[in-house]
Design an enzyme around this catalytic site. Sequence first.
Site, PDB file in Angstrom:
ATOM      1  N   LYS A 212      48.021  33.898  47.921  1.00  0.00           N
ATOM      2  CA  LYS A 212      47.414  34.428  48.850  1.00  0.00           C
ATOM      3  C   LYS A 212      46.111  35.199  48.654  1.00  0.00           C
ATOM      4  O   LYS A 212      45.937  35.431  47.593  1.00  0.00           O
ATOM      5  CB  LYS A 212      48.176  35.717  49.584  1.00  0.00           C
ATOM      6  CG  LYS A 212      47.611  36.007  50.811  1.00  0.00           C
ATOM      7  CD  LYS A 212      48.784  36.738  51.235  1.00  0.00           C
ATOM      8  CE  LYS A 212      48.094  37.462  52.916  1.00  0.00           C
ATOM      9  NZ  LYS A 212      47.600  36.496  53.523  1.00  0.00           N
TER      10      LYS A 212
ATOM     11  N   GLY B  16      46.620  39.700  42.198  1.00  0.00           N
ATOM     12  CA  GLY B  16      46.774  38.693  41.023  1.00  0.00           C
ATOM     13  C   GLY B  16      46.007  37.329  41.233  1.00  0.00           C
ATOM     14  O   GLY B  16      45.470  36.720  40.428  1.00  0.00           O
ATOM     15  N   CYS B  17      46.071  36.977  42.514  1.00  0.00           N
ATOM     16  CA  CYS B  17      45.136  35.752  43.038  1.00  0.00           C
ATOM     17  C   CYS B  17      43.616  35.855  42.706  1.00  0.00           C
ATOM     18  O   CYS B  17      43.085  34.874  42.504  1.00  0.00           O
ATOM     19  CB  CYS B  17      45.603  35.294  44.704  1.00  0.00           C
ATOM     20  SG  CYS B  17      47.225  35.060  44.586  1.00  0.00           S
ATOM     21  N   THR B  18      43.326  37.106  42.943  1.00  0.00           N
ATOM     22  CA  THR B  18      41.812  37.472  42.745  1.00  0.00           C
ATOM     23  C   THR B  18      41.649  37.261  41.205  1.00  0.00           C
ATOM     24  O   THR B  18      40.530  36.831  40.754  1.00  0.00           O
ATOM     25  CB  THR B  18      41.383  39.215  43.471  1.00  0.00           C
ATOM     26  OG1 THR B  18      41.698  38.736  44.691  1.00  0.00           O
ATOM     27  CG2 THR B  18      40.102  39.251  43.000  1.00  0.00           C
TER      28      THR B  18
ATOM     29  N   ALA C  48      41.500  33.632  40.325  1.00  0.00           N
ATOM     30  CA  ALA C  48      40.153  32.902  40.806  1.00  0.00           C
ATOM     31  C   ALA C  48      38.968  33.527  40.149  1.00  0.00           C
ATOM     32  O   ALA C  48      38.345  32.621  39.789  1.00  0.00           O
ATOM     33  CB  ALA C  48      40.106  33.177  42.363  1.00  0.00           C
TER      34      ALA C  48
END
Length: 155
Positions: A38, A43-45, A48
């Site tokens: 998401k 975690g995704c930030t 990325a």
Amino acid sequence: MVEEGKEAPDFELPSEDGGTVRLSSLRGRWVVLYFYPKDDTAGCTRQACGIRDAWQEIEQQEAVVLGVSPDPPDSHQRFKAKYGLPFTLLSDAEHAVAEAYGVWVEKTMYGKKRMGIERSTFVIAPDGTVRKALRRINPDTHADEVLAALRGTST
């Protein structure tokens, strides 16, 4: 389930800029295809931004990076702008591509089961075969693992 040495499943998905990307159109180039749950979550930030911070080294390997999540293109556009991400984000709203790559899995959180993305990355060689399949990625070491795979070494 996608395996190393086998051809990567082709797909076409909408990108954050309103266009579409077809994997087969990138033949002849290295492709880093990474799946994440998401936009704009912790975690995704980190994942990325790790790729963003290693961007110069990834470009030296002449690789294209494609991030894929179920989020819609407008969410990807905001996420990309907020963190200055220099790569393309693709929307897999129906999770068909995630299913084809075997990363749409049952997850358990707080005792509840649901389906979602297993954070995974596939490094695809210029001939369209999967060179490295990285599953259950740690967002904090993801960029290093990608660079090692592009360089042909293991982490």
